[in-house]
Design an enzyme around this catalytic site. Structure first.
Site, PDB file in Angstrom:
ATOM      1  N   ASN A 125       1.933  -5.208  -3.087  1.00 26.12           N
ATOM      2  CA  ASN A 125       0.545  -5.560  -2.783  1.00 26.12           C
ATOM      3  C   ASN A 125      -0.260  -4.294  -2.485  1.00 26.12           C
ATOM      4  O   ASN A 125       0.193  -3.440  -1.703  1.00 26.12           O
ATOM      5  CB  ASN A 125       0.567  -6.483  -1.535  1.00 26.12           C
ATOM      6  N   ASP A 137     -12.402  -9.764  -0.773  1.00 28.60           N
ATOM      7  CA  ASP A 137     -13.711  -9.793  -0.114  1.00 28.60           C
ATOM      8  C   ASP A 137     -14.608  -8.818  -0.857  1.00 28.60           C
ATOM      9  O   ASP A 137     -14.122  -7.881  -1.491  1.00 28.60           O
ATOM     10  CB  ASP A 137     -13.663  -9.522   1.403  1.00 28.60           C
ATOM     11  N   HIS A 163     -10.457  -5.648  -2.299  1.00 24.30           N
ATOM     12  CA  HIS A 163     -11.503  -5.368  -1.310  1.00 24.30           C
ATOM     13  C   HIS A 163     -12.610  -4.627  -2.069  1.00 24.30           C
ATOM     14  O   HIS A 163     -12.528  -3.417  -2.271  1.00 24.30           O
ATOM     15  CB  HIS A 163     -10.947  -4.524  -0.164  1.00 24.30           C
ATOM     16  N   GLU A 190       0.804  -1.232   0.000  1.00 25.18           N
ATOM     17  CA  GLU A 190       0.000   0.000   0.000  1.00 25.18           C
ATOM     18  C   GLU A 190       0.838   1.285   0.000  1.00 25.18           C
ATOM     19  O   GLU A 190       0.628   2.172   0.824  1.00 25.18           O
ATOM     20  CB  GLU A 190      -0.968  -0.023   1.190  1.00 25.18           C
ATOM     21  N   GLU A 242      -6.389 -10.524  -1.201  1.00 26.51           N
ATOM     22  CA  GLU A 242      -7.195 -10.242   0.001  1.00 26.51           C
ATOM     23  C   GLU A 242      -8.668 -10.100  -0.373  1.00 26.51           C
ATOM     24  O   GLU A 242      -9.393  -9.241   0.155  1.00 26.51           O
ATOM     25  CB  GLU A 242      -6.721  -8.950   0.683  1.00 26.51           C
TER      26      GLU A 242
HETATM   27  O1  9MR Z   1      -7.675  -7.775   8.566  1.00 30.60           O
HETATM   28  C1  9MR Z   1      -6.751  -6.947   9.200  1.00 30.60           C
HETATM   29  C2  9MR Z   1      -7.380  -6.379  10.461  1.00 30.60           C
HETATM   30  O2  9MR Z   1      -7.592  -7.401  11.415  1.00 30.60           O
HETATM   31  C3  9MR Z   1      -6.489  -5.290  11.042  1.00 30.60           C
HETATM   32  O3  9MR Z   1      -7.155  -4.685  12.129  1.00 30.60           O
HETATM   33  C4  9MR Z   1      -6.172  -4.285   9.966  1.00 30.60           C
HETATM   34  C5  9MR Z   1      -5.292  -3.181  10.524  1.00 30.60           C
HETATM   35  O4  9MR Z   1      -4.632  -2.472   9.550  1.00 30.60           O
HETATM   36  O5  9MR Z   1      -5.531  -4.923   8.884  1.00 30.60           O
HETATM   37  C6  9MR Z   1      -6.378  -5.831   8.260  1.00 30.60           C
HETATM   38  O6  9MR Z   1      -5.759  -6.382   7.114  1.00 30.60           O
HETATM   39  C7  9MR Z   1      -5.395  -5.455   6.098  1.00 30.60           C
HETATM   40  C8  9MR Z   1      -4.199  -6.034   5.372  1.00 30.60           C
HETATM   41  O7  9MR Z   1      -3.168  -6.324   6.280  1.00 30.60           O
HETATM   42  C9  9MR Z   1      -3.695  -5.086   4.302  1.00 30.60           C
HETATM   43  N1  9MR Z   1      -4.737  -4.690   3.396  1.00 30.60           N
HETATM   44  C10 9MR Z   1      -5.988  -4.236   4.011  1.00 30.60           C
HETATM   45  C11 9MR Z   1      -6.485  -5.262   5.025  1.00 30.60           C
HETATM   46  C12 9MR Z   1      -7.834  -4.842   5.586  1.00 30.60           C
HETATM   47  O8  9MR Z   1      -7.724  -3.650   6.288  1.00 30.60           O
END
Ligand code: 9MR
Length: 421
Positions: free
Chosen positions: A190, A258, A226, A149, A256
């Site tokens: 990513n 969803d 997402h 990101e 990832e």
């Molecule tokens: O699913 C993850 C969540 O439990 C955490 O609180 C969050 C914090 O940043 O991160 C989520 O996972 C993220 C992933 O690591 C990177 N891309 C976005 C995902 C959803 O926020």
């Protein structure tokens, strides 16, 4: 032995009902997988029964445990208690492991994000972090999300301690450090919202170019995906975007996935739309040579980051919160089965997963079934059942509906499978 008897003997013991990873492999992908929530590994046995089923989920990734705040909470203090939970699941089950993530502005401890750095002082911090964490997981990760990101939502470079200190040079610094630490894993950039072919997509192409021009190694780009029900790009648009990246000589994957409903509860038709959206995403991966696999960001609505981030939105996954398969599961299984031109490939190996042994497969037979709690058929006034869009409508051994709901028609995909398209 009589030929028929021999055939029966060969086929019978291997007959299993097809599940998503088995179908994905039969359709030519490396895996269909999921993020795993560390806290549920020891507390939710019903959840783990699905995670541990390699025919359903052939790849896992830690949802949070390998991030910087978990692995190096203070400088030079490395802890892997959380980080090891999901890799140990992968090892036990012989699943592919994706590893996530190294250089990221979020879940970054304040000693890094709020430190006062120069290039000379921050570069060794990045390199030390990457070399320690990757050494700990050496040989276990199919891929690492090296940089996550780096692009803001509007397509400009994301403001972060890394960008402020190095401009874009932190990209090559991170990928070079990663290559040195583990030369055999796939090194990925990513990010999310790359799927729309907009400003973020352009910038991500630039990320790949910058890294390659610097002579640094990059093997893949992860499309987080997402997405939103009803606003997911079409299968062909998605394939077009993926191909823009594979043209740069990198592999791609959905990392990832969803697809969230904007409002809840979702109606039956919204659930069907969600299924179509999932099918389009998975289908686009099947359409692109160099798209290696699909990872959902959790598989059950029981646990998801979505509702806490997008108020009122949710139910973005393929099993409901009671761990029942949703319409989206059926749609995905259908789109995979339709491509399963080699239906005799099924992952059954229980070998420990390493970067080199993960491809081990054997060749029993996939029997295509599309079991789901959601109905794939409806009854007509005349009493005959009609299969829904994407549902199975024929194939060897098929006993369900052979007609499709309007406007879809039943098309033969292969001897084992016909589908309403
Ligand atoms: O699913 C993850 C969540 O439990 C955490 O609180 C969050 C914090 O940043 O991160 C989520 O996972 C993220 C992933 O690591 C990177 N891309 C976005 C995902 C959803 O926020």
């Amino acid at each position: 032995m009589h030929t028929h008897a021999l055939l029966a003997a060969l086929l019978a013991p291997a007959t299993v009902s097809a599940q998503l990873n088995s179908l994905a492999v039969a359709a030519g992908l490396k895996y269909f997988g999921t993020a795993v929530r560390e806290g549920s590994v020891s507390s939710d046995s019903a959840y783990m029964a699905i995670v541990n089923n390699k025919n359903e989920l052939g790849q896992v990734v830690s949802e949070n445990g390998q991030k910087w705040d978990a692995t190096e909470p203070s400088r030079n203090t490395f802890t892997y208690t959380q980080g090891d939970i999901v890799p140990n699941v992968a090892k036990k089950n012989g699943q592919y492991l994706r590893c996530h993530t190294l250089t990221w502005h979020s879940q970054l401890p304040s000693w890094v994000s709020s430190g006062s750095w120069t290039r000379a002082t921050l570069q060794p911090v990045i390199e030390t972090h990457i070399s320690n964490v990757m050494a700990h997981y050496l040989g276990q990760c199919y891929a690492w999300d090296v940089v996550n990101e780096a692009i803001a939502d509007d397509g400009t470079w994301r403001d972060s301690v890394f960008y402020r200190t190095f401009s874009t040079d932190f990209l090559a610094i991170s990928f070079n450090a990663a290559k040195k630490a583990d030369p055999n894993t796939k090194l990925y950039y990513n990010d999310y919202n790359l799927e729309y072919n907009g400003a973020k997509t352009e910038r991500a192409l630039e990320v790949v170019n910058i890294i390659q021009k610097a002579g640094a190694p990059i093997d893949g780009v992860g499309f987080q995906a997402h997405l939103i029900v009803g606003s997911t790009p079409s299968r062909s648009s998605l394939a077009t975007v993926l191909k823009r990246f594979t043209a740069l000589n990198v592999e791609v994957a959905y990392t990832e996935l969803d697809i969230r409903h904007s409002s809840l509860p979702a109606s039956t038709s919204a659930l069907a739309t969600q299924g179509n959206d999932f099918a389009n995403v998975v289908g686009s991966c099947l359409d692109v040579t160099g798209c290696v696999g699909v990872t959902v960001w959790g598989f059950t609505d029981k646990y998801s980051w979505v509702p806490s981030t997008f108020s009122g939105a949710g139910d973005a996954l393929i099993y409901d919160s009671n761990l029942n398969k949703k319409a989206a599961w059926t749609s995905i299984s259908s789109v995979l089965a339709a491509k399963a031109t080699n239906p005799v490939t099924l992952v059954t190996s229980t070998k420990a997963t390493t970067a080199t042994s993960v491809a081990a497969t054997t060749t029993p037979v996939v029997v295509v079934t599309t079991t789901s709690s959601a109905p794939a058929t409806t009854s007509t006034a005349s009493g005959g059942a009609e299969a829904a869009h994407w549902a199975q409508c024929g194939g060897t051994g098929w006993t369900g509906a052979t007609k499709c709901q309007s406007p879809w028609t039943c098309k033969v995909s292969n001897p084992y499978y016909s589908q309403c398209l």
